[in-house]
Design an enzyme around this catalytic site. Structure first.
Site, PDB file in Angstrom:
ATOM      1  N   CYS A  63       0.661  -1.309   0.202  1.00  0.00           N
ATOM      2  CA  CYS A  63       0.000   0.082  -0.052  1.00  0.00           C
ATOM      3  C   CYS A  63       0.698   1.421  -0.087  1.00  0.00           C
ATOM      4  O   CYS A  63       0.488   2.283  -0.873  1.00  0.00           O
ATOM      5  CB  CYS A  63      -1.124   0.245   1.206  1.00  0.00           C
ATOM      6  SG  CYS A  63      -0.784  -1.151   2.598  1.00  0.00           S
TER       7      CYS A  63
ATOM      8  N   ARG B 119       7.246 -11.336   5.245  1.00  0.00           N
ATOM      9  CA  ARG B 119       6.744 -11.175   6.312  1.00  0.00           C
ATOM     10  C   ARG B 119       7.380 -12.122   7.525  1.00  0.00           C
ATOM     11  O   ARG B 119       7.513 -13.323   6.914  1.00  0.00           O
ATOM     12  CB  ARG B 119       5.386 -11.043   6.920  1.00  0.00           C
ATOM     13  CG  ARG B 119       4.635  -9.980   6.165  1.00  0.00           C
ATOM     14  CD  ARG B 119       3.324  -9.742   6.380  1.00  0.00           C
ATOM     15  NE  ARG B 119       2.472  -8.905   5.358  1.00  0.00           N
ATOM     16  CZ  ARG B 119       1.248  -8.870   5.386  1.00  0.00           C
ATOM     17  NH1 ARG B 119       0.315  -9.752   5.911  1.00  0.00           N
ATOM     18  NH2 ARG B 119       0.688  -8.082   4.439  1.00  0.00           N
TER      19      ARG B 119
ATOM     20  N   GLN C 199       0.882 -11.364  -3.327  1.00  0.00           N
ATOM     21  CA  GLN C 199      -0.720 -10.727  -3.212  1.00  0.00           C
ATOM     22  C   GLN C 199      -1.188 -10.444  -4.492  1.00  0.00           C
ATOM     23  O   GLN C 199      -0.638  -9.944  -5.379  1.00  0.00           O
ATOM     24  CB  GLN C 199      -0.951  -9.743  -2.185  1.00  0.00           C
ATOM     25  CG  GLN C 199      -0.680  -9.892  -0.759  1.00  0.00           C
ATOM     26  CD  GLN C 199      -0.733  -8.758   0.074  1.00  0.00           C
ATOM     27  OE1 GLN C 199      -0.212  -7.816  -0.187  1.00  0.00           O
ATOM     28  NE2 GLN C 199      -1.291  -8.919   1.142  1.00  0.00           N
TER      29      GLN C 199
ATOM     30  N   ASP D 210      -2.989  -8.037  -5.002  1.00  0.00           N
ATOM     31  CA  ASP D 210      -3.199  -6.618  -4.429  1.00  0.00           C
ATOM     32  C   ASP D 210      -3.815  -5.598  -5.251  1.00  0.00           C
ATOM     33  O   ASP D 210      -3.586  -5.605  -6.502  1.00  0.00           O
ATOM     34  CB  ASP D 210      -1.994  -6.273  -3.827  1.00  0.00           C
ATOM     35  CG  ASP D 210      -2.140  -5.571  -2.432  1.00  0.00           C
ATOM     36  OD1 ASP D 210      -3.381  -5.409  -2.136  1.00  0.00           O
ATOM     37  OD2 ASP D 210      -1.487  -5.285  -1.759  1.00  0.00           O
TER      38      ASP D 210
ATOM     39  N   HIS E  53      -5.401  -1.141  -5.069  1.00  0.00           N
ATOM     40  CA  HIS E  53      -5.755  -0.233  -4.328  1.00  0.00           C
ATOM     41  C   HIS E  53      -6.607   0.823  -5.263  1.00  0.00           C
ATOM     42  O   HIS E  53      -6.137   0.981  -6.223  1.00  0.00           O
ATOM     43  CB  HIS E  53      -4.581   0.461  -3.739  1.00  0.00           C
ATOM     44  CG  HIS E  53      -3.842  -0.180  -2.618  1.00  0.00           C
ATOM     45  ND1 HIS E  53      -2.834  -1.099  -2.958  1.00  0.00           N
ATOM     46  CD2 HIS E  53      -4.268  -0.364  -1.459  1.00  0.00           C
ATOM     47  CE1 HIS E  53      -2.685  -1.824  -1.883  1.00  0.00           C
ATOM     48  NE2 HIS E  53      -3.382  -1.309  -0.948  1.00  0.00           N
TER      49      HIS E  53
ATOM     50  N   LYS F 119     -13.948  -3.023   7.403  1.00  0.00           N
ATOM     51  CA  LYS F 119     -13.515  -3.942   6.263  1.00  0.00           C
ATOM     52  C   LYS F 119     -14.573  -4.973   6.090  1.00  0.00           C
ATOM     53  O   LYS F 119     -15.306  -5.062   7.203  1.00  0.00           O
ATOM     54  CB  LYS F 119     -12.250  -4.440   6.480  1.00  0.00           C
ATOM     55  CG  LYS F 119     -12.038  -5.137   7.695  1.00  0.00           C
ATOM     56  CD  LYS F 119     -10.569  -5.953   8.102  1.00  0.00           C
ATOM     57  CE  LYS F 119     -10.642  -6.552   9.217  1.00  0.00           C
ATOM     58  NZ  LYS F 119      -9.117  -7.288   9.573  1.00  0.00           N
TER      59      LYS F 119
ATOM     60  N   HIS G  64      -8.351  -0.543  -0.013  1.00  0.00           N
ATOM     61  CA  HIS G  64      -7.443  -2.049  -0.039  1.00  0.00           C
ATOM     62  C   HIS G  64      -8.299  -3.024  -0.639  1.00  0.00           C
ATOM     63  O   HIS G  64      -9.160  -3.452   0.341  1.00  0.00           O
ATOM     64  CB  HIS G  64      -6.631  -2.218   1.312  1.00  0.00           C
ATOM     65  CG  HIS G  64      -6.123  -0.947   1.804  1.00  0.00           C
ATOM     66  ND1 HIS G  64      -4.628  -1.102   1.872  1.00  0.00           N
ATOM     67  CD2 HIS G  64      -6.479   0.292   2.493  1.00  0.00           C
ATOM     68  CE1 HIS G  64      -4.385   0.023   2.510  1.00  0.00           C
ATOM     69  NE2 HIS G  64      -5.411   0.825   2.906  1.00  0.00           N
TER      70      HIS G  64
END
Length: 645
Positions: free
Chosen positions: A333, A362, A380, A382, A384, A464, A510
């Site tokens: 992000c 991570r 991911q 991912d 946005h 969320k 997100h």
């Protein structure tokens, strides 16, 4: 004179305070016998709980989800009592309910063995036959500490000292066993009908690797032996479907100590991986996402500015170079905002949708890693979305429509929806949270699907929605999410020129559909037992010759299938056809094309499925049409063609 209102709306009056057990007895002896607990004005209580005032009361049995949880919680105490009967020096620590069962951690001089579990289970059965009353009591803290010190239960003493507040504590006793617990519990040990101890493992005290290692014993408990049998069968099936086992058997991936928590993808596994990635790329292109790519290594100051360093420092890998500290990105992000910030944006540019197959790292403790399901290196899907506050609801609704279509393509028709709202510690005004939560609620309501409210579980920057899949064994797998963020864009200087020429901060959504590729592939492998739908199968067809005389024809078929975009190969080894069929069936290849002299002469193939179905003889073109239709159907169960591609 308490007046009791029952769930069916009927009322019963009593002269004196009355226990839940007595209320059940007044309804009928059958219910009294089945009662495990009660609900009084919504609060779960023991059957010994006395109702002194007017109240709404429900009797809880093992037909209720609450009743099964009480049963499992109580069964943990049953197990702890059995352990201490057999091994008096064992100290009891904590024993919570978990999904489908429970565990208890014990401090003991040696690890428990499978033979120990058998002995513990046998002793549990003996205690059930004793039908001991389970009694609740309350003690002052100092009295409780003194009691456990006398018993040699050092861990219980530490637990009590760590409980905040000064109020008295509740305890439950059954026979010689007593433990600190909030309850409620079953009224007697004779209530247990079906249980099984399933595993033993090591666990650090309080989950801290610097503390001593304890023995964690897992178990499961069910309302009936039939339920237990079905569950154990499911566990057996789950073991067969374990993605780690199938990953090795099918040659998809492996892990090794030189790169803990990081998958080594083999050719077939990478083919599966790329098939999913290519599919998602096409989906994103059709839905107006712009794909970007951001650096793996970013100066640590960006993570400090974004707030991630303060909250996730222990999960981040960092490295020093040129007298600067860098972090290997744990998420995408902040980097996406850096792309957004290049060039002035107008309200006319919004919504702006960025997507990245972002590689993240991570730190996960070694004991928590689990094949592809929990790794240190992952990618991911991912995305946005930068939008105005007014666009939140429409963007969320559009995202959900896309998400449901993608899940159907992968063969998942049942999606569980949860809305997590504002936590106690958060940023932003209540008015802003009101608007964001309402936008998510409206989007959920518009689906017409049931959803669950989870108060207080939102991120500190916004509410969320989480999307969970139910796999073929009924297990819940949380994958997708969409989160509303008012905080990060402002913190990292994102803005746009509004219609009135003022500068405003965009809202950042997100969103992810699959979550991480690694985990989603693990879910897929276990859901399908490794037998992927044709569109995902690393190899879609294999051509098998009976003798060397058919080799040239088989090579031509292989080349033609590949030219049409199918993943196919020819197995021309000098082996018996039965052996080759069995081997490729175990490799779960969707279609096996057997070629003998008749097929060469007629220009056909004999088609079998990995499930053993004989589809008969087809021309090459007919088989290609059949495979094309199968691939175009994706993983959908209704035979409809996919619409997201």
């Amino acid at each position: 004179m308490p007046n009791i209102t029952l769930p069916d709306g009927s009322n019963r009056s009593f002269v004196d305070p009355v226990s839940v057990a007595e209320i059940a007895q007044s309804i009928g002896p059958g219910l009294a016998k089945a009662a495990l607990a009660g609900r009084v004005d919504g609060e779960l209580v023991d059957t010994s709980y006395r109702v002194a005032d007017d109240a709404e009361v429900a009797i809880v049995t093992d037909r209720d989800a609450d009743g099964v949880e009480v049963l499992r919680h109580s069964c943990a105490h049953l197990m702890a009592q059995a352990v201490q009967r057999l091994y008096p020096k064992a100290q009891v620590t904590i024993g919570p309910v978990i999904e489908n069962g429970f565990f208890y951690d014990f401090a003991y001089e040696r690890p428990f063995t499978p033979e120990d579990l058998e002995a513990i289970e046998k002793t549990m059965e003996e205690i059930v036959k004793e039908d001991l009353n389970v009694e609740r009591s309350v003690l002052a803290r100092q009295d409780a500490i003194a009691m456990f010190k006398d018993m040699g239960e050092d861990y219980k003493v530490e637990i009590i000292k760590g409980i905040p507040g000064e109020e008295d504590l509740s305890f439950y006793r059954q026979g010689e066993f007593i433990d600190l617990c909030r309850g409620p519990h079953v009224p007697s040990t004779g209530k247990f009908k079906a249980f099984k101890l399933t595993a033993v493992a090591g666990a650090y005290w309080r989950g801290d690797s610097s503390n001593e290692m304890l023995q964690r014993v897992y178990g499961t408990a069910w309302p009936s032996r039939k339920d237990l049998k079905l569950y154990l069968q499911m566990l057996e099936e789950a073991e067969k479907r374990d993605h780690r086992k199938l990953g090795k058997q099918l040659g998809l991936f492996h892990f090794q100590e030189e790169a803990p928590g990081m998958a080594f993808w083999h050719p077939k596994g990478w083919t599966l991986y790329r098939s999913i990635q290519d599919y998602m790329k096409r989906v994103l292109d059709r839905n107006d996402y712009q794909e970007i790519h951001t650096p793996q290594l970013v100066d640590y100051s960006l993570w400090e500015k974004s707030g991630h360093a303060a909250k996730f420092a222990e999960e981040m890998f960092s490295v020093e170079s040129d007298n600067r500290m860098y972090a290997i990105k744990p998420m995408n992000c902040p980097c996406h905002i850096q792309v957004y910030n290049q060039g002035l944006k107008s309200y006319r540019d919004l919504p702006l949708r960025f997507a990245e197959f972002g590689s993240c790292h991570r730190y996960e403790p070694s004991g928590s890693m689990h094949g592809l399901m929990r790794v240190r290196s992952f990618v991911q899907d991912d995305g946005h979305i930068f939008c105005t506050e007014e666009q939140i609801q429409s963007e969320v609704a559009e995202f959900m429509e896309l998400l449901f279509a993608v899940y159907r393509d992968f063969g998942f028709d049942e999606v569980i929806l949860r809305l997590s709202t504002r936590p106690e510690k958060r940023v932003g005004s209540d008015a802003l949270w009101d608007d964001a939560e309402q936008a998510l609620k409206d989007a959920l309501i518009a689906t017409g699907l049931p959803w669950e409210l989870v108060p207080g579980e939102g991120a500190f920057y916004g509410p969320k929605i989480e999307y969970s899949l139910k796999d073929c064994m009924g297990r819940i797998q949380q994958c997708g999410t969409i989160q509303v963020d008012f905080f990060l864009p402002e913190r990292l200087g994102a803005h746009y020129v509004a219609e009135d020429s003022s500068r405003k901060t965009p809202v950042m959504l997100h969103r992810a559909i699959l979550g991480s590729f690694e985990r989603f592939i693990g879910v897929l492998i276990e859901h399908y037992g490794g037998a992927m739908p044709s569109w995902l199968a690393p190899q879609q067809a294999v051509i098998l010759n009976i003798t060397d005389k058919q080799s040239q024809y088989c090579r031509k078929l292989e080349e033609s299938l590949k030219n049409k975009g199918f993943r196919a190969s020819a197995d021309l080894r000098n082996e018996k056809i039965g052996f080759k069929i069995r081997e490729h069936t175990l490799q779960k290849i969707p279609y096996l094309l057997v070629v003998g002299d008749k097929e060469v002469e007629a220009g056909t193939v004999a088609v079998r499925t990995r499930g053993g179905e004989d589809l008969g003889t087809m021309t090459f073109d007919d088989f290609c049409n059949h495979l094309s239709q199968d691939v175009a159907r994706f993983g959908r169960s209704d035979d409809s063609l996919a619409t997201t591609n």
